[in-house]
Design an enzyme around this catalytic site. Structure first.
Site, short mmCIF file in Angstrom:
data_model
loop_
_atom_site.label_atom_id
_atom_site.label_comp_id
_atom_site.label_asym_id
_atom_site.label_seq_id
_atom_site.Cartn_x
_atom_site.Cartn_y
_atom_site.Cartn_z
N GLY A 1 3.54 6.79 8.91
CA GLY A 1 4.91 6.93 8.55
C GLY A 1 5.65 5.60 8.80
O GLY A 1 6.79 5.50 8.36
N ASN A 2 5.08 4.51 9.67
CA ASN A 2 5.78 3.50 10.02
C ASN A 2 5.58 2.30 8.88
O ASN A 2 6.17 1.26 8.96
CB ASN A 2 5.69 3.11 11.30
CG ASN A 2 6.29 4.04 12.28
OD1 ASN A 2 5.38 5.09 12.62
ND2 ASN A 2 7.31 3.63 12.84
N SER A 3 4.65 2.37 8.12
CA SER A 3 4.20 1.28 7.29
C SER A 3 5.48 0.59 6.41
O SER A 3 6.11 1.64 5.86
CB SER A 3 3.14 1.60 6.36
OG SER A 3 2.04 1.36 6.82
N LEU B 1 -5.25 -24.98 -0.85
CA LEU B 1 -5.97 -26.15 0.02
C LEU B 1 -7.11 -26.58 -0.64
O LEU B 1 -7.28 -27.97 -0.75
CB LEU B 1 -6.74 -25.35 1.10
CG LEU B 1 -7.32 -26.26 1.93
CD1 LEU B 1 -6.30 -27.27 2.80
CD2 LEU B 1 -8.19 -25.53 3.33
N GLY B 2 -8.01 -26.10 -1.54
CA GLY B 2 -8.95 -26.75 -2.14
C GLY B 2 -10.04 -27.08 -1.38
O GLY B 2 -10.77 -28.19 -1.53
N ASP C 1 -0.02 -7.67 1.29
CA ASP C 1 0.29 -6.45 1.42
C ASP C 1 1.65 -6.25 1.60
O ASP C 1 2.29 -5.31 2.28
CB ASP C 1 -0.37 -5.77 2.53
CG ASP C 1 -0.19 -4.36 2.67
OD1 ASP C 1 0.13 -3.58 1.57
OD2 ASP C 1 -0.30 -3.75 3.66
N ALA D 1 0.21 -1.63 10.07
CA ALA D 1 -1.08 -1.02 10.43
C ALA D 1 -1.09 -0.64 11.90
O ALA D 1 -0.47 -1.49 12.75
CB ALA D 1 -2.39 -1.52 10.06
N ILE D 2 -2.13 0.41 12.29
CA ILE D 2 -2.16 0.51 13.81
C ILE D 2 -3.65 0.52 14.02
O ILE D 2 -4.41 1.00 13.05
CB ILE D 2 -1.50 1.91 13.98
CG1 ILE D 2 -2.10 3.00 13.33
CG2 ILE D 2 -0.11 1.79 14.08
CD1 ILE D 2 -1.44 4.60 13.74
N HIS E 1 0.60 -1.32 -0.09
CA HIS E 1 0.17 0.02 0.08
C HIS E 1 0.83 1.35 0.02
O HIS E 1 0.33 2.27 -0.20
CB HIS E 1 -0.98 -0.08 1.21
CG HIS E 1 -0.39 0.34 2.48
ND1 HIS E 1 -0.17 -0.75 3.45
CD2 HIS E 1 0.00 1.43 3.21
CE1 HIS E 1 0.34 -0.38 4.49
NE2 HIS E 1 0.29 0.75 4.66
#
Length: 470
Positions: free
Chosen positions: A214-216, A272-273, A140, A233-234, A110
């Site tokens: 700002g930490n992502s 997995l199916g 992500d 995320a937070i 992101h």
């Protein structure tokens, strides 16, 4: 910034680095017995980890639609040609971690999603352009390569996220709110957090080390200075840290990095199916379980690896390769962190007894081919990107309740499809009374010019019929 459920705010403006103590059988944890034992410093660990943590800057130039007035020669004579491009610049600021001396950087997808110009800034203030090698929206994660010939970059060694325990110390190193590289301290608050709604593989390390916007893409490291997670995320109602942050475990990161190193453009994960369901207290009681732990097998694809291994509807998956799972998200993560090839072992409960089921680690087949198309023209679907439904596309795009039709996997902004309200994950069943079985069916019928459009879609298991003026 990646959209999250309302109660989550993404940390997407800088670098987050959390430090934890790995849980090893040979280690002994002890409470400090004196003030002298408390007087220690994290500085050696920070000095080891910080050089491999970078800031990621990404931007794109928004293209503004050309006004039709500029096609008038008289208008052009008096007002000039006008701007054909170079509209507002969209920017993103996040973090990344160098994991290979050649300049491979792990960050959040992101952070660089839809961006065209990416740069990284090192802790020593050197700045380099970077190219996007691989994007993996499902986890992500994204992999960048720093464009710098002959350079050898500092690297953060990857550890084992399965070794950490709740209560382990944690540090965060990053650039919150763009103020500059910052260090914060806390503990690992929880492991194996699922149902967070951040990515398809909802299985996160939670920490109370302060992580802010700002930490992502920043690093979560252990007390030996090894990478154990990527901050993503937070939880926040204000947009700032309230002591609830989430990181993607490094054991998921390893497979994405390996794919990028091998030149792959997308990550293929084991299939997995089978369709799984989370257990509640009543369901657990009915199955004779003393607690609602594990994942109930609701459906089994007769042509999938689960069926081949002997998994049956009504089985409860308790563990994958000996690692306990608490719900369907845990099963998805444990399989998603593995590479295709070989076999995994599922521990299941069936008829009150435990059993082992072998599972071949194979990719989901793409039959039929996805035949991806973006619909154009003057129909309500103009601007929607659709694919044929197959086990591969169901897995890749997290398509639910799909038995027939074609799946919408994207909707362009400011298009007819966006205005009508189509959403990613919608299944188009019929249009103007004609059953839609392939993307070519939809493209053909959408090219017609009827007085009204009658369409039927499946959204989240609910069939919706609408009539729209032509």
């Amino acid at each position: 910034m990646k959209p999250l459920p309302a109660r989550f705010a993404i940390a997407a403006l800088g670098l987050g680095l959390v430090l934890t103590v790995p849980a090893r059988a040979e280690e002994t944890r002890a409470i400090p017995q004196s003030a002298a034992q408390v007087k220690f410093s994290y500085a050696p660990i920070v000095k080891k980890a910080a050089p491999a943590v970078v800031n990621v800057y990404a931007q794109r130039v928004e293209r503004q639609p050309r006004n039709a007035l500029f096609d008038d020669p008289i208008f052009r004579r008096f007002f000039g040609e006008g701007k054909r491009s170079g509209g507002p610049t969209a920017q993103s600021l996040g973090s990344g971690v160098i994991v290979d001396p050649s300049g491979l950087v792990v960050t959040n997808n992101h952070v660089i999603e839809n961006m065209t110009d990416v740069k990284v800034s090192l802790a020593d203030h050197r700045e380099f352009p970077a190219e996007v090698l691989l994007r993996d929206p499902r986890s992500d994660l994204a992999i960048l390569r720093i464009k710098a010939s002959g350079e050898s970059f500092p690297v953060l060694e990857m550890g084992d996220s399965d070794a950490i325990e709740v209560g382990d110390l944690a540090l965060a190193i990053g650039d919150p709110f763009g103020v500059g590289q910052t260090v914060t301290q806390g503990i690992v608050s929880a492991v194996a957090r699922t149902e967070i709604g951040i990515s398809d593989y909802g299985f996160f390390i939670q920490t109370d080390a302060a992580i802010n916007p700002g930490n992502s893409g920043g690093a979560l490291v252990d007390m030996d200075g090894r990478l154990i997670g990527i901050n993503s995320a937070i939880f926040s109602q204000s947009g700032g840290s309230v002591g609830i942050g989430f990181a993607i475990p490094v054991n998921m990161v390893k497979g994405v990095v390996a794919t990028a190193k091998a030149g792959g453009k997308e990550v293929h994960r084991p299939w997995l199916g089978a369709t799984l369901q989370n257990l509640n207290r009543d369901l657990a009681d009915s199955l004779g379980l003393d607690r609602p732990m594990g994942a109930l097998v609701a459906e089994v694809d007769p042509k999938g690896p689960a069926a081949e291994g002997g998994l049956k509807r009504g089985d409860v998956i308790l563990a994958v390769d000996g690692k306990e799972v608490s719900d369907s998200g845990g099963v998805g993560y444990r399989l998603g962190a593995k590479t295709v090839g070989g076999t995994a072992t599922l521990t299941i409960r069936r008829d009150g007894k435990q059993a082992l089921v072998p599972l071949k680690l194979v990719s989901a087949p793409e039959r039929p081919a996805r035949d991806r198309i973006t619909i154009s023209g003057a129909s309500p679907f103009a601007g929607a990107t659709v694919v044929n439904i197959s086990p591969a596309t169901i897995e890749e795009f997290s398509i639910a309740h799909a038995q027939e039709g074609v799946a919408v996997i994207g909707v362009d902004d400011n298009t007819a499809a966006a205005m009508v309200g189509f959403q990613k994950g919608d299944i188009v069943l019929s249009l103007n009374g004609e059953k839609i079985q392939t993307t070519r069916d939809l493209e053909r019928v959408a090219a017609e010019r009827p007085y009204v459009w009658k369409l039927q879609i499946n959204r989240g298991g609910q069939v919706i019929t609408s009539v729209i003026g032509g």
